[in-house]
Design a protein around this motif. Structure first.
Motif, short mmCIF file in Angstrom:
data_model
loop_
_atom_site.label_atom_id
_atom_site.label_comp_id
_atom_site.label_asym_id
_atom_site.label_seq_id
_atom_site.Cartn_x
_atom_site.Cartn_y
_atom_site.Cartn_z
N LEU A 34 45.66 -27.85 -0.78
CA LEU A 34 45.93 -26.71 0.09
C LEU A 34 45.09 -26.88 1.35
CD1 LEU A 34 45.67 -23.82 -2.53
CD2 LEU A 34 47.74 -24.89 -1.66
N VAL A 35 45.69 -26.63 2.50
CA VAL A 35 44.97 -26.76 3.77
C VAL A 35 44.90 -25.38 4.43
CG1 VAL A 35 44.94 -27.83 6.05
CG2 VAL A 35 45.74 -29.14 4.07
N PHE A 36 43.68 -24.99 4.78
CA PHE A 36 43.44 -23.72 5.45
C PHE A 36 42.72 -23.99 6.76
CE2 PHE A 36 43.62 -22.73 0.96
CZ PHE A 36 44.39 -21.58 0.91
N SER A 37 42.97 -23.17 7.74
CA SER A 37 42.25 -23.22 9.01
C SER A 37 41.36 -21.98 9.04
CB SER A 37 43.24 -23.19 10.17
OG SER A 37 42.55 -23.14 11.39
N VAL A 38 40.08 -22.20 8.95
CA VAL A 38 39.17 -21.07 8.84
C VAL A 38 38.43 -20.82 10.16
CG1 VAL A 38 38.85 -21.33 6.36
CG2 VAL A 38 37.32 -22.50 7.90
N PRO A 39 38.08 -19.56 10.40
CA PRO A 39 37.35 -19.23 11.63
C PRO A 39 35.93 -19.80 11.58
CG PRO A 39 37.45 -17.33 10.19
CD PRO A 39 38.28 -18.40 9.55
N PRO A 40 35.27 -19.81 12.73
CA PRO A 40 33.86 -20.24 12.71
C PRO A 40 33.11 -19.42 11.65
CG PRO A 40 34.59 -19.88 14.96
CD PRO A 40 35.70 -19.40 14.05
N SER A 41 32.15 -20.06 11.06
CA SER A 41 31.42 -19.46 9.94
C SER A 41 30.97 -18.02 10.22
CB SER A 41 30.22 -20.32 9.60
OG SER A 41 29.59 -19.82 8.44
N THR A 42 31.40 -17.14 9.35
CA THR A 42 30.92 -15.76 9.37
C THR A 42 30.25 -15.49 8.03
OG1 THR A 42 33.06 -14.97 8.57
CG2 THR A 42 32.72 -14.94 10.95
N GLU A 43 29.35 -14.59 8.02
CA GLU A 43 28.57 -14.32 6.82
C GLU A 43 29.46 -13.99 5.63
OE1 GLU A 43 25.20 -11.20 5.33
OE2 GLU A 43 25.26 -11.74 7.44
N GLY A 44 29.35 -14.81 4.59
CA GLY A 44 30.06 -14.57 3.35
C GLY A 44 31.51 -15.02 3.31
N PHE A 45 32.09 -15.45 4.44
CA PHE A 45 33.51 -15.81 4.46
C PHE A 45 33.82 -16.95 3.49
CE2 PHE A 45 37.16 -18.21 5.97
CZ PHE A 45 38.11 -17.21 6.05
N VAL A 49 36.05 -15.41 0.57
CA VAL A 49 37.49 -15.60 0.80
C VAL A 49 37.94 -17.01 0.42
CG1 VAL A 49 39.32 -15.56 2.54
CG2 VAL A 49 37.51 -13.85 2.60
N MET A 50 37.15 -18.02 0.73
CA MET A 50 37.54 -19.39 0.43
C MET A 50 36.99 -19.87 -0.91
SD MET A 50 39.43 -20.76 2.93
CE MET A 50 40.50 -19.40 2.66
N ASN A 51 36.57 -18.94 -1.73
CA ASN A 51 36.08 -19.26 -3.06
C ASN A 51 37.23 -19.80 -3.91
OD1 ASN A 51 35.77 -18.53 -5.96
ND2 ASN A 51 33.76 -17.84 -5.28
N PRO A 52 37.06 -20.96 -4.57
CA PRO A 52 38.16 -21.53 -5.38
C PRO A 52 38.73 -20.56 -6.41
CG PRO A 52 36.40 -23.13 -5.13
CD PRO A 52 35.89 -21.83 -4.56
N ASP A 53 37.90 -19.73 -7.02
CA ASP A 53 38.40 -18.76 -7.99
C ASP A 53 39.30 -17.73 -7.32
OD1 ASP A 53 37.13 -19.89 -10.20
OD2 ASP A 53 35.31 -18.73 -9.87
N PHE A 54 38.92 -17.26 -6.15
CA PHE A 54 39.72 -16.30 -5.40
C PHE A 54 41.08 -16.90 -5.04
CE2 PHE A 54 41.07 -14.29 -1.40
CZ PHE A 54 41.10 -12.96 -1.79
#
Length: 67
Positions: A34-45, A49-54
């Motif tokens: 799976l490929v995701f485009s994530v925003p610049p690092s924000t606290e806890g993101f 959100v990108m936690n494998p379990d989630f």
């Protein structure tokens, strides 16, 4: 997978693609990327959100909703 993740309220805006890496008819096992485009690092993101379990639970919920 593409439909599941692109329509997800939590991950849809970050989802870019899904690709099957390998498939086994013998054991009914699929390995995918799976490929995701994530925003610049924000606290806890990344931890939340990108936690494998989630991410796995988004797919599980979709499967349960179809039954």
């Amino acid at each position: 997978l593409t439909e599941v993740y692109s329509s997800s309220p939590a991950l849809g805006r970050y989802f870019r693609s899904a690709k099957v890496i390998s498939f086994s008819n013998e054991s009914s096992t699929v390995i995918y990327q799976l490929v995701f485009s994530v925003p610049p690092s924000t606290e806890g993101f990344m931890e939340n959100v990108m936690n494998p379990d989630f991410i796995r639970n988004i797919l599980r919920q979709n499967i349960y909703d179809e039954d």
